[in-house]
Scaffold this motif. Structure first.
Motif, PDB file in Angstrom:
ATOM      1  N   GLU A 117      92.817  77.899  59.117  1.00  0.00           N
ATOM      2  CA  GLU A 117      92.821  76.446  59.244  1.00  0.00           C
ATOM      3  C   GLU A 117      92.968  76.102  57.998  1.00  0.00           C
ATOM      4  N   ASP A 152      84.415  77.016  69.654  1.00  0.00           N
ATOM      5  CA  ASP A 152      85.771  76.706  69.604  1.00  0.00           C
ATOM      6  C   ASP A 152      86.402  77.113  71.014  1.00  0.00           C
ATOM      7  N   ASN A 212      88.399  71.424  65.675  1.00  0.00           N
ATOM      8  CA  ASN A 212      87.113  71.978  64.899  1.00  0.00           C
ATOM      9  C   ASN A 212      86.740  71.608  63.730  1.00  0.00           C
ATOM     10  N   ARG A 225      90.888  78.287  73.992  1.00  0.00           N
ATOM     11  CA  ARG A 225      91.103  79.022  75.191  1.00  0.00           C
ATOM     12  C   ARG A 225      89.836  79.259  75.938  1.00  0.00           C
ATOM     13  N   THR A 248      92.964  72.791  65.246  1.00  0.00           N
ATOM     14  CA  THR A 248      92.296  72.513  63.873  1.00  0.00           C
ATOM     15  C   THR A 248      91.482  71.192  63.861  1.00  0.00           C
TER      16      THR A 248
HETATM   17  C1  LIG Z   1      90.803  80.319  68.559  1.00  0.00           C
HETATM   18  C2  LIG Z   1      91.517  79.248  68.312  1.00  0.00           C
HETATM   19  N1  LIG Z   1      91.208  78.115  67.797  1.00  0.00           N
HETATM   20  C3  LIG Z   1      91.807  76.851  67.484  1.00  0.00           C
HETATM   21  C4  LIG Z   1      93.228  77.156  67.453  1.00  0.00           C
HETATM   22  C5  LIG Z   1      94.009  75.712  67.421  1.00  0.00           C
HETATM   23  O1  LIG Z   1      94.886  75.826  66.594  1.00  0.00           O
HETATM   24  P1  LIG Z   1      96.027  74.576  66.478  1.00  0.00           P
HETATM   25  O2  LIG Z   1      95.375  73.698  65.407  1.00  0.00           O
HETATM   26  O3  LIG Z   1      97.355  75.437  66.000  1.00  0.00           O
HETATM   27  O4  LIG Z   1      96.194  73.620  67.606  1.00  0.00           O
HETATM   28  C6  LIG Z   1      94.078  78.257  67.841  1.00  0.00           C
HETATM   29  C7  LIG Z   1      95.231  78.412  67.863  1.00  0.00           C
HETATM   30  O5  LIG Z   1      95.882  79.243  67.663  1.00  0.00           O
HETATM   31  C8  LIG Z   1      93.226  79.388  68.217  1.00  0.00           C
HETATM   32  O6  LIG Z   1      93.760  80.478  68.453  1.00  0.00           O
END
Ligand SMILES: Cc1ncc(COP(=O)(O)O)c(C=O)c1O
Length: 340
Positions: free
Chosen positions: A89, A171, A63, A174, A60
Motif C-alpha cells: 500500500e 482487512d 484500510n 476477500r 487501500t
Molecule cells: C489482502 C488485500 N487487501 C486489500 C487489497 C486492496 O487493494 P486495492 O487498493 O488494490 O483495492 C488487496 C488487493 O489485492 C488485497 O489482496
C-alpha cells in the motif's frame, strides 16, 4: 481467462444493471442517498448489529482510512509480515494515520498465532517512552496466502489485543471468500469475535469498484472522524449512489456469498488438479479463491507456452486466483497445460 488476480475479472452484470437502474433522477450526494441508506440497513441485518459505514473505491483507501481512526500517529499497528497494508500500500496506512508504525510479525501461511502476538505485545510495551506502543491489531481474512482465520482464531487474537487496549481491524478484501469457505455467521467472524472495524471489499467479488469501511458498535463514535478523513483524502464521492448500488446488488439474496462460493469451488478444483501434476506441491492450504503452488520449471514453461500467465509470490510459489466468472473448463485447461 486469467488467474493472475480476481481483479482481472469483469464486473458482474447484476451489479452493472443496478448501477444503470440507479442512473435516474436526482439523488442526494456524498453518501446521503436512499441506496446508501438501504445498504446500511441491509448490512445491519447481515451482521445482526447496529453499525456505521463509509464507501470507498479501493481496498487501500479502506484500510488506510480505517486505520487512521484507530491508530494515533505516535502508535503502531501489529500485522502479519505479508499483510497488504505492510507490503502493498505504498505507505498509505502510515500516511493516513499521520506516521503510525507498522510492526510486521511472522506466522505460518500468513496467519498470526497467539504465541507470536503475545511475544509482540510483550516486546512493545505501552508505557515506555522510547518505543512505539501498538494501538491496533490488523488481521487479513482471507490472508495474503489465501488462508482463513476461523472464528476461534479471530476471537483468541482479538481477545488478547483488546485486553491490552488495542483496537482490532480486519482487512476483508476477500472477506466473502473467507466467510463462504468457513460457512459461518458474518457476526461471529467479526464483531462478536472482537473485530472493531472491517474493510469489506466487493471489488474482488464482482463489483466494478466498491469497498466499505464498517464501524461496529464499539467504535461507531469514530464515524465523524472517518468522514472527515474520507473527505480530506478525496474519497467522498459526490455520486456515491453508484457505489452503493453495486453493494446493494452484490448483497441481494446472498449473491455475494454465492459468487464467492463459486470462486472458492474453482480454486478447490484447481488445487486438486495441480496437486496431481508431477513435481507440483501446494505452498499453502486453500481456504478461499487463491491457490499458491510450487511449480517446477518444466511446468512454468508449459504454462508460458500455453499463454497462461502466473504470478510469482514473495515466497517463491506461484499465485493463481479464481473469481466469480472462472469456469471449470478454464481450470481444466490450466491443469492440462501444466500436465503437458
Ligand atoms: C489482502 C488485500 N487487501 C486489500 C487489497 C486492496 O487493494 P486495492 O487498493 O488494490 O483495492 C488487496 C488487493 O489485492 C488485497 O489482496
Amino acid at each position: 481467462m486469467s488467474f493472475l488476480s480476481d481483479t482481472t475479472a469483469p464486473a458482474h452484470p447484476a451489479l452493472l444493471d443496478a448501477m444503470a437502474r440507479a442512473n435516474a433522477g436526482a439523488e442526494a450526494s456524498y453518501g446521503n442517498d436512499a441506496i446508501s441508506a438501504r445498504v446500511k440497513a441491509r448490512l445491519r441485518e447481515i451482521f445482526s448489529t447496529d453499525l456505521e459505514l463509509v464507501f470507498t473505491v479501493s481496498g487501500t483507501a479502506s484500510n488506510a482510512l480505517a486505520l487512521s481512526v484507530l491508530c494515533p500517529g505516535d502508535s503502531a499497528v501489529l500485522c502479519h509480515d505479508e499483510a497488504h497494508i505492510h507490503r502493498d500500500e505504498r505507505g498509505a496506512p502510515e500516511f493516513f494515520t499521520g506516521g503510525a508504525k507498522l510492526i510486521p510479525l511472522k506466522g505460518d501461511h500468513a496467519r498470526l498465532d497467539a504465541e507470536t502476538l503475545a511475544a509482540a505485545l510483550e516486546e512493545w510495551p505501552d508505557d515506555f517512552v522510547h518505543t512505539t506502543p501498538p494501538a491496533v491489531l490488523s488481521l487479513s481474512n482471507l490472508t495474503e496466502s489465501g488462508t482463513a482465520y476461523d472464528v476461534e482464531r479471530v476471537s483468541t487474537l482479538a481477545g488478547m489485543a483488546r485486553a491490552r487496549g488495542l483496537a482490532v481491524h480486519m482487512d476483508g478484501a476477500r472477506f466473502a471468500n473467507a466467510l463462504a469457505g468457513l460457512k459461518c455467521d458474518p457476526a461471529d467472524l467479526t464483531w462478536r469475535a472482537g473485530v472493531d472495524v472491517l474493510s469489506l471489499g466487493a471489488t474482488k467479488g464482482g463489483a466494478l469498484a466498491a469497498e466499505a469501511v464498517i464501524l461496529f458498535p464499539s467504535v461507531m463514535d469514530r464515524l465523524g472522524a472517518l468522514k472527515v478523513r474520507q473527505k480530506r483524502a478525496g474519497h467522498m464521492l459526490p455520486k456515491m449512489r453508484y457505489v452503493a448500488a453495486q453493494f446493494e446488488a452484490w448483497l441481494e439474496n446472498g449473491r455475494w456469498l454465492e459468487l464467492a462460493a463459486h470462486a472458492n469451488a474453482m480454486a478447490a478444483r484447481l488445487a486438486k488438479g495441480l496437486a496431481g501434476v508431477e513435481g507440483v506441491t501446494l505452498a499453502h492450504p486453500v481456504d478461499g479463491n487463491e491457490v499458491f503452488a510450487n511449480l517446477p520449471q518444466t511446468v512454468q514453461d508449459r504454462l508460458e507456452a500455453a499463454g497462461i500467465g502466473v504470478y510469482q509470490w514473495t515466497d517463491g510459489s506461484f499465485r493463481l486466483v479464481t473469481n466469480w466468472q472462472t469456469r471449470a473448463e478454464d481450470v481444466d485447461h490450466l491443469v492440462n497445460a501444466a500436465r503437458g
